[in-house]
Every structure is written in structure tokens, then in C-alpha cells.
Design a protein around this motif. Structure first.
Motif, PDB file in Angstrom:
ATOM      1  N   THR A 448       0.822  -1.206   0.000  1.00  0.00           N
ATOM      2  CA  THR A 448       0.000   0.000   0.000  1.00  0.00           C
ATOM      3  C   THR A 448       0.859   1.260   0.000  1.00  0.00           C
ATOM      4  OG1 THR A 448      -1.714  -1.163   1.218  1.00  0.00           O
ATOM      5  CG2 THR A 448      -1.809   1.243   1.212  1.00  0.00           C
ATOM      6  N   VAL A 449       0.487   2.204  -0.848  1.00  0.00           N
ATOM      7  CA  VAL A 449       1.229   3.454  -0.960  1.00  0.00           C
ATOM      8  C   VAL A 449       0.576   4.524  -0.092  1.00  0.00           C
ATOM      9  CG1 VAL A 449       1.996   5.242  -2.554  1.00  0.00           C
ATOM     10  CG2 VAL A 449       1.904   2.870  -3.301  1.00  0.00           C
ATOM     11  N   GLU A 450       1.403   5.244   0.664  1.00  0.00           N
ATOM     12  CA  GLU A 450       0.893   6.320   1.513  1.00  0.00           C
ATOM     13  C   GLU A 450       1.504   7.635   1.062  1.00  0.00           C
ATOM     14  OE1 GLU A 450       0.984   7.868   6.173  1.00  0.00           O
ATOM     15  OE2 GLU A 450       1.918   5.968   5.609  1.00  0.00           O
ATOM     16  N   TYR A 451       0.646   8.620   0.831  1.00  0.00           N
ATOM     17  CA  TYR A 451       1.117   9.932   0.384  1.00  0.00           C
ATOM     18  C   TYR A 451       1.054  10.914   1.540  1.00  0.00           C
ATOM     19  CZ  TYR A 451       1.316  14.306  -2.255  1.00  0.00           C
ATOM     20  OH  TYR A 451       1.658  15.554  -2.732  1.00  0.00           O
ATOM     21  N   VAL A 452       2.175  11.591   1.811  1.00  0.00           N
ATOM     22  CA  VAL A 452       2.226  12.601   2.864  1.00  0.00           C
ATOM     23  C   VAL A 452       2.283  13.956   2.172  1.00  0.00           C
ATOM     24  CG1 VAL A 452       3.458  13.451   4.884  1.00  0.00           C
ATOM     25  CG2 VAL A 452       3.473  11.009   4.354  1.00  0.00           C
ATOM     26  N   VAL A 453       1.206  14.736   2.310  1.00  0.00           N
ATOM     27  CA  VAL A 453       1.080  15.992   1.575  1.00  0.00           C
ATOM     28  C   VAL A 453       2.287  16.889   1.784  1.00  0.00           C
ATOM     29  CG1 VAL A 453      -0.278  18.084   1.292  1.00  0.00           C
ATOM     30  CG2 VAL A 453      -1.416  15.893   1.655  1.00  0.00           C
ATOM     31  N   ASP A 462       9.650  -5.714  -0.837  1.00  0.00           N
ATOM     32  CA  ASP A 462      10.394  -6.877  -0.344  1.00  0.00           C
ATOM     33  C   ASP A 462      10.703  -6.740   1.146  1.00  0.00           C
ATOM     34  OD1 ASP A 462      10.393  -7.891  -2.943  1.00  0.00           O
ATOM     35  OD2 ASP A 462      12.296  -6.888  -3.431  1.00  0.00           O
ATOM     36  N   GLY A 463       9.726  -6.209   1.888  1.00  0.00           N
ATOM     37  CA  GLY A 463       9.889  -6.093   3.326  1.00  0.00           C
ATOM     38  C   GLY A 463      10.683  -4.890   3.778  1.00  0.00           C
ATOM     39  N   LYS A 464      11.200  -4.083   2.853  1.00  0.00           N
ATOM     40  CA  LYS A 464      11.969  -2.896   3.198  1.00  0.00           C
ATOM     41  C   LYS A 464      11.139  -1.643   2.927  1.00  0.00           C
ATOM     42  CE  LYS A 464      16.523  -4.865   2.171  1.00  0.00           C
ATOM     43  NZ  LYS A 464      17.763  -4.702   1.367  1.00  0.00           N
ATOM     44  N   LYS A 465      11.245  -0.672   3.819  1.00  0.00           N
ATOM     45  CA  LYS A 465      10.495   0.559   3.638  1.00  0.00           C
ATOM     46  C   LYS A 465      11.158   1.412   2.558  1.00  0.00           C
ATOM     47  CE  LYS A 465       8.272   4.286   6.183  1.00  0.00           C
ATOM     48  NZ  LYS A 465       8.014   4.896   7.516  1.00  0.00           N
ATOM     49  N   ALA A 466      10.334   1.893   1.626  1.00  0.00           N
ATOM     50  CA  ALA A 466      10.829   2.747   0.543  1.00  0.00           C
ATOM     51  C   ALA A 466      10.142   4.095   0.624  1.00  0.00           C
ATOM     52  CB  ALA A 466      10.559   2.100  -0.815  1.00  0.00           C
ATOM     53  N   VAL A 467      10.927   5.167   0.589  1.00  0.00           N
ATOM     54  CA  VAL A 467      10.356   6.517   0.653  1.00  0.00           C
ATOM     55  C   VAL A 467      10.964   7.359  -0.457  1.00  0.00           C
ATOM     56  CG1 VAL A 467       9.892   6.463   3.130  1.00  0.00           C
ATOM     57  CG2 VAL A 467      12.104   7.283   2.324  1.00  0.00           C
ATOM     58  N   ILE A 468      10.166   8.275  -0.969  1.00  0.00           N
ATOM     59  CA  ILE A 468      10.650   9.201  -1.984  1.00  0.00           C
ATOM     60  C   ILE A 468      10.015  10.553  -1.741  1.00  0.00           C
ATOM     61  CG2 ILE A 468       8.841   8.549  -3.642  1.00  0.00           C
ATOM     62  CD1 ILE A 468      10.929   9.006  -5.873  1.00  0.00           C
ATOM     63  N   GLY A 469      10.825  11.613  -1.814  1.00  0.00           N
ATOM     64  CA  GLY A 469      10.276  12.936  -1.562  1.00  0.00           C
ATOM     65  C   GLY A 469      11.354  13.969  -1.297  1.00  0.00           C
ATOM     66  N   SER A 470      11.006  14.938  -0.479  1.00  0.00           N
ATOM     67  CA  SER A 470      11.900  16.059  -0.200  1.00  0.00           C
ATOM     68  C   SER A 470      13.004  15.664   0.778  1.00  0.00           C
ATOM     69  CB  SER A 470      11.105  17.215   0.390  1.00  0.00           C
ATOM     70  OG  SER A 470      10.584  16.849   1.661  1.00  0.00           O
ATOM     71  N   TYR A 471      14.013  16.501   0.884  1.00  0.00           N
ATOM     72  CA  TYR A 471      15.107  16.273   1.837  1.00  0.00           C
ATOM     73  C   TYR A 471      14.553  16.185   3.254  1.00  0.00           C
ATOM     74  CZ  TYR A 471      19.445  17.031   4.458  1.00  0.00           C
ATOM     75  OH  TYR A 471      20.505  16.900   5.333  1.00  0.00           O
ATOM     76  N   HIS A 472      13.652  17.114   3.587  1.00  0.00           N
ATOM     77  CA  HIS A 472      13.075  17.158   4.930  1.00  0.00           C
ATOM     78  C   HIS A 472      12.351  15.839   5.242  1.00  0.00           C
ATOM     79  CE1 HIS A 472      10.946  18.818   8.417  1.00  0.00           C
ATOM     80  NE2 HIS A 472       9.851  18.250   7.922  1.00  0.00           N
ATOM     81  N   PHE A 473      11.598  15.342   4.287  1.00  0.00           N
ATOM     82  CA  PHE A 473      10.818  14.117   4.508  1.00  0.00           C
ATOM     83  C   PHE A 473      11.732  12.893   4.645  1.00  0.00           C
ATOM     84  CE2 PHE A 473       8.500  10.487   2.392  1.00  0.00           C
ATOM     85  CZ  PHE A 473       7.650  10.231   3.456  1.00  0.00           C
ATOM     86  N   GLU A 478      11.920  10.769   8.165  1.00  0.00           N
ATOM     87  CA  GLU A 478      12.089   9.325   8.093  1.00  0.00           C
ATOM     88  C   GLU A 478      13.423   8.841   8.661  1.00  0.00           C
ATOM     89  OE1 GLU A 478       9.815   7.107   7.219  1.00  0.00           O
ATOM     90  OE2 GLU A 478       8.349   8.705   6.879  1.00  0.00           O
ATOM     91  N   GLY A 479      14.342   9.770   8.900  1.00  0.00           N
ATOM     92  CA  GLY A 479      15.629   9.401   9.516  1.00  0.00           C
ATOM     93  C   GLY A 479      16.525   8.579   8.631  1.00  0.00           C
ATOM     94  N   CYS A 480      16.420   8.683   7.341  1.00  0.00           N
ATOM     95  CA  CYS A 480      17.284   7.935   6.427  1.00  0.00           C
ATOM     96  C   CYS A 480      18.704   8.512   6.447  1.00  0.00           C
ATOM     97  CB  CYS A 480      16.721   7.977   5.006  1.00  0.00           C
ATOM     98  SG  CYS A 480      15.095   7.184   4.876  1.00  0.00           S
ATOM     99  N   THR A 481      19.656   7.716   6.040  1.00  0.00           N
ATOM    100  CA  THR A 481      21.059   8.137   6.091  1.00  0.00           C
ATOM    101  C   THR A 481      21.712   8.057   4.712  1.00  0.00           C
ATOM    102  OG1 THR A 481      21.759   5.882   6.618  1.00  0.00           O
ATOM    103  CG2 THR A 481      21.283   7.362   8.478  1.00  0.00           C
ATOM    104  N   ALA A 503      14.967   6.617  -0.951  1.00  0.00           N
ATOM    105  CA  ALA A 503      15.687   5.801   0.035  1.00  0.00           C
ATOM    106  C   ALA A 503      14.976   4.469   0.214  1.00  0.00           C
ATOM    107  CB  ALA A 503      15.768   6.537   1.366  1.00  0.00           C
ATOM    108  N   VAL A 504      15.739   3.418   0.386  1.00  0.00           N
ATOM    109  CA  VAL A 504      15.200   2.080   0.605  1.00  0.00           C
ATOM    110  C   VAL A 504      15.882   1.473   1.833  1.00  0.00           C
ATOM    111  CG1 VAL A 504      14.859  -0.227  -0.357  1.00  0.00           C
ATOM    112  CG2 VAL A 504      14.786   1.763  -1.862  1.00  0.00           C
TER     113      VAL A 504
END
Length: 691
Positions: A448-453, A462-473, A478-481, A503-504
Motif C-alpha cells: 500500500t502506498v501512503e502519500y504525505v502531503v 520486499d519487506g523494506k520501507k521505501a520513501v521518496i520525496g523532499s530532503y526534509h521528509f 524518516e531518519g534515512c542516512t 531511500a530504501v
């Protein structure tokens, strides 16, 4: 189809269709078939005579070939005809007008005087009933003036005057009804939902298909910001749906399993799958007409002032009548005054002016939801622009892709397109288009895809969280590195582009550099808006300082705000309004929705998110920003026309009252001039505002 050429000149040909009696629908099929041809500049089909006039570019034989291959039974030709074309409306009016004139002539020449008097009395009962109803509710309206004039004429045994007055009133009502319906019909004809493709679930997979390929029973999925394309019943999921355009409800309606959803409404939050109930028609035209009728309630202050004054003047018209009779003892002079009122003209001419302005706006690619918003545009001194998709092109492109953590460029783009394709926005479209251009197939393999305005998109693969968006997000929320050995590569990313971070599994996988070229006309439009009276032009964007400043300097705005959130834009507009400014907001995305709602007039770009178009008061074409200049000019011309109409109607009708009081004109002449001026003013108001 067999045709006979009646007349032709360079670029124009008139033919007669040898097909027997042509129906209204057949005339529409042929007319829209011809107009769809690339070499035809215009076409007009006359169903009464079976003739067609065609204006064309290029060679004559193209027209002849098209006519020869045409058939009324061709389903593809019939599919070109809109739900409503206006032809039936015009024919209905013509028939009613002819019937009214023929009955009037027959009654005066054939019907004996005694029977004519009885018929006149019977017709008068309707007007008397309307007057008594108004009086019983404590209102002195135009119907009271009309009934008084008719009754006094009958009591004086002046059947001719009473009959003439009622004929003029009936003719005026017919013309007023047609004028208004014609305006609404023409406006509705240029408006549509504009949904070309939708996501359908087939064999457990989401597939993007054309709307016209949907069948009843298909399962369609809609998400935040999407417009619901067809009527149906929710099968799974929950969503908050904005139904304001359909029901007028100010708050979104919660939809869950079993709820019914309607075409043209918009998902504000959540997502759901619904089963299509019906695909043809879906009441789209009727809903657009309803929206227009609702928009007529959104009167500008100038409209409301004129109409309220017109109502207040009715008792004074009646008082002037009584005073004239008391001073002169002449009932004919008194009746002449009764034949004139201010209300009819103002209540017809001014709404027609507004509808005509809305219709002309639509011709230029602008959809306006009410007169009050045109007034707001005419009076506005501050305009706020979003950057992406507004001052810049609505079709940005992916310029470069930088990968991290061993990811391949192809895989990064495949994943990015897979996530972004569900949410219509200019940058999302750019990612999807780049994948298509490179021939990269991005099959659905995420949950399921979730959109954060105003931030980004989150899912899992494949069990890993994937996010795409702005630097802040991506990095702060999301605390990605960033991979430790690639910090230098990250710091050297080209500054001239906007950046989309992917980020994945909590680690940066790629940075997509988005080239968002400035619209060619942006600087010229901003300069022209300043010449048209805007004192303050502002750009607000969630983009970085470096990119925002670059665009702002090229465009020439007065004020710049960067790295802002949706609530920041709305708060800025509230502050400006608190300072006494009239503010317009122009945007295209879900993140612009709060600001669009807060502004005196919110303007959405047609290629943007559906929720932005739904919330906005005005929608403009995505083709160019010159629409804003056109909108400003039309809105100013509208307010000038309303003011001119007000002065003319007050002056002309006062003059008629004076002439009637002095016996210079008869009641019939007074009614003729009054109704004639009302209709001519209304017809004049249907003229174009711009040359």
C-alpha cells in the motif's frame, strides 16, 4: 453520403445532404464529424434544409472525400457528439416563439371580441394569483405591478391594453428564459471532468486504462488528490471525499465499504476501491449545470447591491402610480407607470453579464465558479504564486540521476516511477515520463502506498520501507542516512536542479535531479500583471533557497518565500487579508489546497491535482499563464458592464415613468419599450468582453 454542392468559394463550400428529412441528432453528428477533421476550420449544419456549410484549409478534395465516407450510422462519428449541443434548446425556443406569435395574430383577426375578452380574463387570473401570493407573504414585487396594470385595464373594459400587456410579459419571460438557458448551456458545454485515464484492478494488479474503456462492474482504485471518474459502490478502503461540487457540502464525506461515490467528486484523504455502477453519461452535464446554478448564488457585491435596490424600488413604483392617478385622475397615465419596473432588467441583465463572463472565460481555458470570484480578481492587489508547475512548466523533466549504495540507475528510476505514478503532480509525472522514455517497465511490486502531503510517498518493497520525496521528509522525518563513503558525492550534487530523494531500507538509494524550466511567458506575465494593477506579486515554494532565488530573479516577483509548508502559505494569505489586501493564490498541487481555500480567489492549474481544482474557485489552462491576464481583463470588464447596466436601467426606466406620467406614451408603448430594453440589454450582455 450523397451530397449536392450548392455553392463554393475559396476555403468555403455549401452542400445539400441527400438523406431525406434530417433530425436534430443527425445534424449534430454531421457537424461534429466535420469539425473533428484537421482541415476543417468550422462547420455549420442546418437540419431544416439539410444543408451544411464548411470552412476549410488545404485542398477541396479532402472535404469531398470526408463527406463521401460519412454515415449517420457510424458509431465513431456519433461518439464525437457531446451530451448536450444546444440545438434542441434553440429549436424548442423557436417553436415556442412561433406558436406565441401565431396565436396572437389568430386571436386578433379570427376570434370574436366577446370570446377574446373571456380569454383575456382567464389569462389575467395567473398574474392576479401571483400578485395575491406575493402580498400574502408581505412582499410588494413586480408581479403586483403587473397584476394591477392588467386588472385596471380590464375594469376600464380596455381588453386590448390588458391583452397587449400580457403578451409583452409572456414574450419577455420567454426571451429571458431562453437567454439564461442559452448562456448556461453554452457554459456547460465547454466544461467537463477531464479524466482521461484511471487505475483499474485486474487480476490483483493495478493497470492504468482509458476512462472510455471502463465497463460497469470494473474495480477502480482512487487515492488522495484523485478525482472519482465514474459512479460506483465502495468495495474496500476508506476515504474522505469532497462532494462540494455535487451536493454543496462544505465538509468532506466519509466513504467506507458499501458507500456510494459519485463522478466528479474528489478524494481528499485515504484511498478506496469501488465497483463501477454506470459508465455512460453519469449525469455529468446535469451536474455541471447544477454547479453553474449554484455559482449564480455566489453573487458579487455589485450584483447583490443592484438586485436588492431593485426590490426596494418596487413599492416606490407603485406609490408613483397612485400619486399620478390622484393628481391627474387619468388611469391610462397611471397604468403606463405600472408597466415599468427596475427589478426585471436588473435581475436578468446582471446575472446574464456574469454567466457571459464565465462563458467567455471558458473559451479562453478558464473555469470560474461564480461572480464573486470574478469580482475578487478585478479588485485584487496581491497575487501569490506557487513555483513548481505554476511559474515553471507543468511538465518538468528528469535531467540526471545519481545513485548511492550500489543501486543501478535503471532500478532506481523503475522504483521511483512505480511509487510516483499513483499521485498526479508535475514532478511525479516527470519521473513516470522519464521511465517511459527509457523504456523501463515498472511493474507493481510494492505494498500500500501512503502519500504525505507536501513531503513525499512511503511504501514497502520486499519487506523494506521505501520513501521518496523532499530532503526534509527523507532525512529528517524518516531518519534515512547517506552511505558513509558517499557524503562527498552527495555534497557535490548540481545546485541548478530540484532534488527528489529516494531511500530504501533507511539508506539513500538515489537522487533524481529535476529540471524545472521556467515558463517562457512567466516574466512577461508577471510584468503585465503589475501593469494591470497588482501592487504585490509573491512567490512561495517548498523548494530550496538556491532554486527559489534563481526562479524569483528571472521572473521578477516582489517577494519570495522558500522552504515553506502548505500551512505557511495559508497563514501568509491570512496575514495579507488581515492587512486589508485582496489576495489571489495560484497553484497546482495538493500542498497548495489550504492556500487556495484561504485566498479571496484561488486559481488552480488544470494539469495539477484534482483536489486543487476542486477547492479552487477558478481553474486555468495549463498551456500558458496568459490566461491570468485574460482573466483580469474579463473580470474588470464585467464589473464595468455591471456598473454601466445599473446606470442605464435606472435612467431609462425612470425616463419611461416620467413620459407615462405626462401621457406622452401609452401603457402598451411603455410595456414594449420596457421589455424591449430589458431584452436588448440582456442580449447585449451576451457580447464578448474582449475584442
Amino acid at each position: 453520403m450523397k451530397c449536392e454542392i450548392l455553392h463554393e468559394s475559396r476555403g468555403r463550400i455549401r452542400v445539400h445532404c441527400v438523406c431525406g428529412r434530417m433530425t436534430l441528432h443527425q445534424a449534430d453528428i454531421l457537424e461534429f464529424f466535420l469539425r473533428a477533421k484537421p482541415f476543417v476550420t468550422n462547420a455549420k449544419v442546418y437540419d431544416r434544409t439539410g444543408d451544411a456549410v464548411i470552412w476549410y484549409d488545404g485542398e477541396r478534395r479532402n472535404v469531398i472525400k470526408a463527406l463521401a465516407g460519412f454515415s449517420f450510422a457510424d458509431e465513431s462519428a456519433e461518439a464525437l457528439v457531446p451530451e448536450h449541443t444546444g440545438r434542441e434548446l434553440d429549436r424548442s425556443f423557436e417553436n415556442k416563439l412561433i406558436a406565441m406569435l401565431m396565436w396572437r395574430a389568430a386571436k386578433r383577426t379570427i376570434v370574436p371580441a366577446p370570446i377574446r375578452f373571456v380569454l383575456t380574463v382567464i389569462n389575467a387570473l395567473k398574474h392576479i394569483k401571483e400578485a395575491l401570493t406575493a402580498l400574502s407573504h408581505g412582499r410588494i414585487e413586480v408581479s403586483v405591478l403587473d397584476a394591477t396594470a392588467i386588472t385596471v385595464s380590464l375594469l376600464r373594459n380596455d381588453c386590448g391594453t390588458a391583452s397587449s400587456v400580457m403578451f409583452m410579459l409572456g414574450l419577455g419571460e420567454l426571451l429571458e428564459e431562453w437567454t439564461r438557458k442559452k448562456s448556461v448551456d453554452e457554459l456547460a458545454g465547454v466544461m467537463s471532468l477531464g479524466i482521461d485515464k484511471v487505475w483499474v484492478i485486474k487480476d490483483g494488479t493495478e493497470v492504468l486504462v482509458p476512462t472510455n474503456a471502463i465497463n460497469a462492474g470494473d474495480e477502480v482504485i482512487v487515492r488522495s488528490g484523485s478525482m472519482i471518474p465514474l459512479d460506483g459502490v465502495v468495495l474496500s478502503g476508506e476515504a474522505e471525499v469532497n462532494q462540494a461540487s455535487l451536493t454543496g457540502e462544505s465538509l468532506p464525506v466519509h466513504k467506507t465499504v458499501g458507500s456510494y461515490v459519485y463522478a466528479g467528486t474528489v478524494v481528499e484523504d485515504g484511498s478506496c476501491v469501488f465497483r463501477v455502477d454506470k459508465t455512460s453519461g453519469c449525469g455529468k452535464y446535469d451536474r455541471i449545470v447544477k454547479m453553474i446554478e449554484e455559482s449564480e448564488k455566489m453573487k458579487s457585491q455589485a450584483e447583490s447591491k443592484a438586485v436588492h435596490l431593485a426590490d426596494k424600488l418596487v413599492p416606490y413604483s407603485l406609490a408613483a402610480t397612485l400619486l399620478t392617478y390622484l393628481l391627474t385622475g387619468d388611469s391610462v397615465k397611471a397604468i403606463s407607470i405600472l408597466m415599468v419596473d427596475y427589478s426585471c432588467a436588473l435581475k436578468l441583465a446582471i446575472p446574464i453579464s456574469v454567466i457571459s463572463a464565465m462563458r467567455e472565460s471558458s473559451v479562453h481555458g478558464i473555469t470560474v465558479k461564480g461572480g464573486k470570484f470574478l469580482e475578487a480578481v478585478s479588485e485584487a492587489d496581491t497575487i501569490v504564486f506557487d513555483k513548481t508547475g505554476t511559474l515553471t512548466h507543468s511538465t518538468p523533466r528528469v535531467a540526471e540521476i545519481f545513485t548511492f549504495g550500489g543501486s543501478s540507475e535503471e532500478e532506481a528510476l523503475r522504483l521511483a516511477a512505480c511509487l510516483e505514478e499513483h499521485y498526479p503532480h508535475s514532478i511525479a509525472n516527470a519521473v513516470v515520463e522519464e521511465a517511459k522514455r527509457r523504456g523501463i517497465d515498472h511493474e507493481e511490486k510494492h505494498s500500500t502506498v501512503e502519500y504525505v502531503v507536501a513531503h513525499g510517498i512511503s511504501s514497502s518493497i520486499d519487506g523494506k520501507k521505501a520513501v521518496i520525496g523532499s530532503y526534509h521528509f527523507v532525512f529528517e522525518d524518516e531518519g534515512c542516512t547517506i552511505p558513509a563513503d558517499e557524503q562527498e558525492k552527495f555534497d557535490s550534487l548540481p545546485h541548478q536542479y530540484s532534488h527528489l530523494f529516494l531511500a530504501v531500507g533507511g539508506a539513500l538509494a538515489a537522487v533524481l535531479c529535476i529540471e524545472d524550466p521556467l515558463r517562457d511567458e512567466a516574466a512577461e506575465v508577471v510584468s503585465s500583471l503589475r501593469e494591470l494593477g497588482f501592487e504585490k506579486i509573491v512567490m512561495m515554494t517548498g523548494d530550496s533557497k538556491r532554486v527559489a532565488r534563481c526562479v524569483a530573479e528571472k521572473v521578477g516577483v516582489d517577494e519570495l518565500h522558500y522552504e515553506v509548508l502548505p500551512e505557511d502559505k495559508a497563514e501568509f494569505i491570512r496575514q495579507q487579508k488581515a492587512e486589508g489586501r485582496k489576495v489571489i493564490m495560484v497553484g497546482d498541487g495538493m500542498n497548495d489546497s489550504p492556500a487556495l481555500s484561504e485566498a479571496d480567489a484561488g486559481i488552480a492549474i488544470s494539469s495539477g491535482a484534482a483536489i486543487a481544482r476542486e477547492i479552487a474557485d477558478i481553474t486555468i489552462s495549463a498551456d500558458d499563464l496568459y490566461c491570468l491576464l485574460t482573466l483580469r481583463k474579463i473580470s474588470r470588464a464585467l464589473m464595468t458592464r455591471i456598473d454601466r447596466n445599473y446606470r442605464f436601467i435606472m435612467t431609462f426606466n425612470t425616463a419611461l415613468m416620467v413620459l407615462g406620467a405626462f401621457g406622452i406614451i401609452t401603457p402598451t408603448t411603455s410595456a414594449l419599450l420596457h421589455n424591449g430594453s430589458t431584452i436588448s440589454t440582456a442580449l447585449s450582455d451576451m457580447r464578448a468582453y474582449l475584442p
